[in-house]
Scaffold this active site. Structure first.
Site, PDB file in Angstrom:
ATOM      1  N   ASN A  33       0.817  -1.166   0.131  1.00  0.00           N
ATOM      2  CA  ASN A  33      -0.084  -0.221   0.051  1.00  0.00           C
ATOM      3  C   ASN A  33       1.088   1.293  -0.172  1.00  0.00           C
ATOM      4  O   ASN A  33       1.355   1.683   1.114  1.00  0.00           O
ATOM      5  CB  ASN A  33      -0.845   0.086   1.473  1.00  0.00           C
ATOM      6  N   LYS A  35       0.015   4.098  -0.428  1.00  0.00           N
ATOM      7  CA  LYS A  35      -0.607   5.198   0.441  1.00  0.00           C
ATOM      8  C   LYS A  35      -0.283   6.456  -0.553  1.00  0.00           C
ATOM      9  O   LYS A  35      -0.316   6.583  -1.984  1.00  0.00           O
ATOM     10  CB  LYS A  35       0.018   5.823   1.826  1.00  0.00           C
ATOM     11  N   HIS A 122      -9.675   0.559   5.061  1.00  0.00           N
ATOM     12  CA  HIS A 122      -8.286   1.079   5.571  1.00  0.00           C
ATOM     13  C   HIS A 122      -8.390   2.032   6.707  1.00  0.00           C
ATOM     14  O   HIS A 122      -9.249   2.743   6.497  1.00  0.00           O
ATOM     15  CB  HIS A 122      -7.349   1.551   4.595  1.00  0.00           C
ATOM     16  N   GLU A 124      -6.884   4.313   7.905  1.00  0.00           N
ATOM     17  CA  GLU A 124      -6.768   5.655   7.625  1.00  0.00           C
ATOM     18  C   GLU A 124      -8.155   6.314   6.887  1.00  0.00           C
ATOM     19  O   GLU A 124      -8.329   7.553   7.100  1.00  0.00           O
ATOM     20  CB  GLU A 124      -5.650   6.109   6.855  1.00  0.00           C
ATOM     21  N   GLU A 194      -5.659  -5.526  10.284  1.00  0.00           N
ATOM     22  CA  GLU A 194      -4.782  -4.356  10.574  1.00  0.00           C
ATOM     23  C   GLU A 194      -4.968  -3.796  11.847  1.00  0.00           C
ATOM     24  O   GLU A 194      -5.826  -2.968  11.976  1.00  0.00           O
ATOM     25  CB  GLU A 194      -4.719  -3.715   9.485  1.00  0.00           C
ATOM     26  N   GLY A 200       1.937   1.889  10.790  1.00  0.00           N
ATOM     27  CA  GLY A 200       2.983   2.985  10.765  1.00  0.00           C
ATOM     28  C   GLY A 200       3.451   3.308  12.102  1.00  0.00           C
ATOM     29  O   GLY A 200       4.307   4.483  12.105  1.00  0.00           O
ATOM     30  N   SER A 240       3.200  -2.699  10.303  1.00  0.00           N
ATOM     31  CA  SER A 240       4.405  -2.616  10.605  1.00  0.00           C
ATOM     32  C   SER A 240       5.326  -3.926  10.250  1.00  0.00           C
ATOM     33  O   SER A 240       6.292  -4.360  10.862  1.00  0.00           O
ATOM     34  CB  SER A 240       4.924  -1.912  12.007  1.00  0.00           C
TER      35      SER A 240
HETATM   36  C1  PEP Z   1      -1.084  -0.052   6.008  1.00  0.00           C
HETATM   37  O1  PEP Z   1      -1.111   1.037   6.014  1.00  0.00           O
HETATM   38  O2  PEP Z   1      -1.725  -0.902   5.608  1.00  0.00           O
HETATM   39  C2  PEP Z   1       0.331  -0.670   6.651  1.00  0.00           C
HETATM   40  C3  PEP Z   1       0.188  -1.779   7.204  1.00  0.00           C
HETATM   41  O3  PEP Z   1       1.244   0.195   7.079  1.00  0.00           O
HETATM   42  P1  PEP Z   1       2.710  -0.103   7.716  1.00  0.00           P
HETATM   43  O4  PEP Z   1       3.415  -1.513   7.003  1.00  0.00           O
HETATM   44  O5  PEP Z   1       3.498   1.061   7.447  1.00  0.00           O
HETATM   45  O6  PEP Z   1       2.314  -0.228   9.204  1.00  0.00           O
END
Ligand code: PEP
Length: 278
Positions: A33, A35, A122, A124, A194, A200, A240
């Protein structure tokens, strides 16, 4: 005694083989992703690096999916043409088929440039754009109507985990977001667990924590549909994830790959995560 033992062995073999076959049918996926990162040229050059590395280094049947900003999708799809281990996805799509929604992008448009997937729900988007389960149910319907596979994200916040509400939150996201689908429609989905507190932040769920939730999600799918649908559903972990922690996470029986944010912006890291399934 003897015939009984032979019978037991026979049935054991059938059950084991069936379980293995079901597991084999479940696709392993590592989805990046990006973003809102990378301008057009930066995106193309990162993607070219990823393609070359995949061609040289990926030996298994796993699939890589790159979920780029809309502006990259058409060119990336051209670069990936004919290469079956690599698919493209968008990061959002509007719930309406078309119309007066200035600035929005429809599922049909996304499909028309060669993408196969779309991330929906997601955290976000849930947080910054106030996307509710109800809205996400509509977006899921529209994506499926246009032959796009949703990567449907669910997960709890830190507050919800600390208050021990996380099973209820996750179940509710499933029930309100995707459990209205019939079995055939549901079979097109990829689910991504997630935990919001891990996105993040550099804090990863432990393999045990992630497996616990993935098993719970699979059980809920089995209870709603049936065991076969549950066994065939790809459930990704996101939060992460990196080349160091991916091997332990992906070794869990109910974790079928990852949704990768930060590490998907580095070709070496992304492909190393993908290679866990080699
Ligand atoms: C994400 O945004 O779906 C995500 C898992 O981000 P990160 O790997 O940076 O934690």
């Amino acid at each position: 005694m003897r015939p009984l033992q032979l019978h037991s062995l026979y049935y054991y073999n059938i059950i084991t083989t069936t379980t293995l076959q079901l597991n084999k049918m479940r696709k392993k996926i590592v989805a990046g992703n990006w973003k809102m990162n990378l301008d057009y040229n930066e995106g193309l050059s990162l993607f070219s690096e990823i393609i070359n590395m995949i061609k040289d280094e990926v030996t298994g049947k796993q699939e890589a999916v790159i979920c780029s900003p809309f502006i990259h999708l058409h060119s990336l799809a051209q670069l990936a043409r004919g290469y079956h281990k690599l698919a493209l996805g968008a990061q959002n799509a509007h719930q309406a088929e078309s119309g007066a929604y200035t600035g929005e992008v429809s599922a049909k448009m996304i499909k028309s440039v060669g993408a196969a997937y779309v991330i929906l729900g997601h955290s976000e988007r849930r947080q910054y754009f106030h996307e509710s389960n109800e809205l996400l149910a509509k977006k899921t319907d529209t994506a499926l109507n246009n032959d796009l596979k949703p990567i449907f994200c669910i997960g709890e916040t830190l507050e919800e985990r600390e208050a021990n509400k996380y099973f209820d939150i996750i179940k509710n996201q499933l029930v309100e977001g995707v459990f209205h689908l019939d079995e055939t429609q549901f079979s097109q989905l990829v689910i991504a667990y997630e935990p919001v507190w891990a996105i993040g932040t550099g804090k990863t769920a432990t393999a045990g924590q992630a497996q616990e939730i993935h098993a719970f999600i699979r059980n809920e799918i089995a209870a709603k549909y049936n065991q076969q649908v549950a066994d065939n559903t790809t459930i990704l972990y996101g939060g992460s994830c990196n080349p160091k922690n991916a091997p332990e996470l992906f070794a869990q029986p109910d974790i079928d790959g990852g949704l990768i944010g930060g590490a998907s912006l580095k070709s070496r890291d992304f492909v190393d995560i993908l290679k866990v399934f080699n």
